[in-house]
Design a protein around this motif. Structure first.
Motif, PDB file in Angstrom:
ATOM      1  N   UNK A  28       0.828  -1.162   0.010  1.00 43.65           N
ATOM      2  CA  UNK A  28      -0.051  -0.027  -0.058  1.00 43.65           C
ATOM      3  C   UNK A  28       0.883   1.281   0.014  1.00 43.65           C
ATOM      4  N   UNK A  29       0.535   2.265  -0.977  1.00 38.76           N
ATOM      5  CA  UNK A  29       1.371   3.544  -0.986  1.00 38.76           C
ATOM      6  C   UNK A  29       0.370   4.683  -0.496  1.00 38.76           C
ATOM      7  N   UNK A  30       0.971   5.680   0.000  1.00 37.96           N
ATOM      8  CA  UNK A  30       0.293   6.805   0.389  1.00 37.96           C
ATOM      9  C   UNK A  30       0.803   7.902  -0.691  1.00 37.96           C
ATOM     10  N   UNK A  31       0.249   8.406  -1.295  1.00 37.26           N
ATOM     11  CA  UNK A  31       0.802   9.587  -2.404  1.00 37.26           C
ATOM     12  C   UNK A  31       0.329  10.793  -2.249  1.00 37.26           C
ATOM     13  N   UNK A  32       1.233  11.955  -2.380  1.00 38.26           N
ATOM     14  CA  UNK A  32       0.677  13.346  -1.957  1.00 38.26           C
ATOM     15  C   UNK A  32       0.125  13.701  -3.368  1.00 38.26           C
ATOM     16  N   UNK A  33      -0.357  14.961  -3.314  1.00 38.58           N
ATOM     17  CA  UNK A  33      -1.218  15.640  -4.463  1.00 38.58           C
ATOM     18  C   UNK A  33      -0.200  15.775  -5.744  1.00 38.58           C
ATOM     19  N   UNK A  34       0.936  15.729  -5.698  1.00 41.43           N
ATOM     20  CA  UNK A  34       1.688  15.724  -6.865  1.00 41.43           C
ATOM     21  C   UNK A  34       1.958  14.205  -7.419  1.00 41.43           C
ATOM     22  N   UNK A  35       1.866  13.172  -6.522  1.00 36.95           N
ATOM     23  CA  UNK A  35       2.060  11.860  -7.092  1.00 36.95           C
ATOM     24  C   UNK A  35       3.249  11.331  -6.606  1.00 36.95           C
ATOM     25  N   UNK A  36       3.871  11.928  -5.600  1.00 32.06           N
ATOM     26  CA  UNK A  36       5.166  11.355  -4.921  1.00 32.06           C
ATOM     27  C   UNK A  36       4.738  10.661  -3.706  1.00 32.06           C
ATOM     28  N   UNK A  37       5.187   9.318  -3.647  1.00 35.97           N
ATOM     29  CA  UNK A  37       4.930   8.300  -2.492  1.00 35.97           C
ATOM     30  C   UNK A  37       5.554   8.785  -1.441  1.00 35.97           C
ATOM     31  N   UNK A  38       4.549   9.205  -0.249  1.00 35.44           N
ATOM     32  CA  UNK A  38       4.805   9.717   1.153  1.00 35.44           C
ATOM     33  C   UNK A  38       5.249   8.535   1.967  1.00 35.44           C
ATOM     34  N   UNK A  39       4.515   7.722   1.854  1.00 34.98           N
ATOM     35  CA  UNK A  39       4.721   6.449   2.821  1.00 34.98           C
ATOM     36  C   UNK A  39       4.175   5.204   2.178  1.00 34.98           C
ATOM     37  N   UNK A  40       4.985   3.993   2.587  1.00 36.79           N
ATOM     38  CA  UNK A  40       4.844   2.657   1.974  1.00 36.79           C
ATOM     39  C   UNK A  40       4.525   1.866   3.186  1.00 36.79           C
ATOM     40  N   UNK A  41       3.491   0.821   2.913  1.00 43.39           N
ATOM     41  CA  UNK A  41       3.136  -0.097   3.983  1.00 43.39           C
ATOM     42  C   UNK A  41       3.282  -1.375   3.248  1.00 43.39           C
ATOM     43  N   UNK A  42       3.594  -2.373   4.103  1.00 44.87           N
ATOM     44  CA  UNK A  42       3.833  -3.691   3.686  1.00 44.87           C
ATOM     45  C   UNK A  42       2.394  -4.333   3.626  1.00 44.87           C
ATOM     46  N   UNK A  43       2.204  -5.655   2.956  1.00 46.79           N
ATOM     47  CA  UNK A  43       0.913  -6.302   3.053  1.00 46.79           C
ATOM     48  C   UNK A  43       0.729  -6.815   4.649  1.00 46.79           C
ATOM     49  N   UNK A  44      -0.812  -6.705   4.945  1.00 43.20           N
ATOM     50  CA  UNK A  44      -0.916  -6.801   6.358  1.00 43.20           C
ATOM     51  C   UNK A  44      -0.899  -5.843   7.343  1.00 43.20           C
ATOM     52  N   UNK A  45      -0.638  -4.822   6.874  1.00 47.38           N
ATOM     53  CA  UNK A  45      -0.374  -3.660   7.739  1.00 47.38           C
ATOM     54  C   UNK A  45      -1.904  -3.505   8.576  1.00 47.38           C
ATOM     55  N   UNK A  46      -1.832  -2.823   9.593  1.00 44.98           N
ATOM     56  CA  UNK A  46      -3.080  -2.610  10.681  1.00 44.98           C
ATOM     57  C   UNK A  46      -3.750  -1.361   9.816  1.00 44.98           C
ATOM     58  N   UNK A  47      -5.094  -1.305   9.374  1.00 47.52           N
ATOM     59  CA  UNK A  47      -5.757  -0.296   9.008  1.00 47.52           C
ATOM     60  C   UNK A  47      -5.750   0.890   9.915  1.00 47.52           C
ATOM     61  N   UNK A  48      -5.890   0.585  11.240  1.00 47.99           N
ATOM     62  CA  UNK A  48      -5.826   1.637  12.183  1.00 47.99           C
ATOM     63  C   UNK A  48      -4.366   2.617  12.094  1.00 47.99           C
ATOM     64  N   UNK A  49      -3.201   2.060  11.908  1.00 49.89           N
ATOM     65  CA  UNK A  49      -2.287   2.697  11.572  1.00 49.89           C
ATOM     66  C   UNK A  49      -2.162   3.566  10.427  1.00 49.89           C
TER      67      UNK A  49
END
Length: 175
Positions: free
Chosen positions: A132-153
């Motif tokens: 899972x990746x969280x991308x900013x409005x410019x399309x740059x990856x801010x954070x990456x998460x591995x499979x099975x990450x806790x959705x609350x995090x």
């Protein structure tokens, strides 16, 4: 104790009341005492992930609103449960939900509400299945998460980033 000395003691106590927090804060910053050194994000910073515009996606590319944060997740097959999980996280954002677009990468029969579908032309080397990746409005990856990450995090990180980065559409103009 004379009344004059009592007044001086009160004045000194009042000065100390305001001076002690300032001095202690300066000592904390200057000597790094009591300031946590660890990061607070639950995801990982991954500068190797290219901008969203450079991802090897099948044409036509998914339509993502300009200015939206993107929650992109990689489906490696049978990921309806993951898609539902990220849909629920999107709903949990409440009034901030319109600022985030979910991008499901991989084979899918139909999109959930508010979801955009995309597919890899070829899986890139920096991709790890189920990531899972969280991308900013410019399309740059801010954070990456591995499979099975806790959705609350993930929810905590997204809420924090949205709170720290105001929505330009609702920000007051300088004119």
């Amino acid at each position: 104790m004379s009344p004059l000395n009592r007044q001086r003691m009160k004045l000194l106590a009042l000065i100390m009341l305001f001076a002690v927090p300032l001095v202690s804060a300066w000592v904390m910053v200057e000597f790094r005492i009591g300031i946590p050194d660890e990061r607070t994000a639950h995801g990982e910073l991954n500068p190797d992930v290219p901008r969203l515009a450079d991802w090897p996606l099948v044409e036509p590319r998914p339509a993502i609103d300009r200015g939206d944060w993107v929650l992109a997740f990689d489906c490696v097959g049978g990921c309806e449960a993951d898609a539902d999980q990220w849909w629920r996280l999107h709903r949990a954002l409440g009034r901030e939900a319109p600022r985030v677009t979910r991008l499901r990468l991989g084979p899918a029969e139909s999109a959930l509400p508010g979801e955009v579908l995309g597919e890899w032309q070829e899986p890139p080397g920096w991709r790890d299945g189920g990531q899972l990746w969280l991308l900013d409005p410019q399309g740059q990856a801010v954070l990456s998460y591995s499979a099975g990450v806790d959705p609350q995090d993930v929810l905590a990180d997204v809420n924090h980033l949205l709170r720290m980065n105001s929505d330009p559409a609702t920000a007051p103009s300088d004119t």
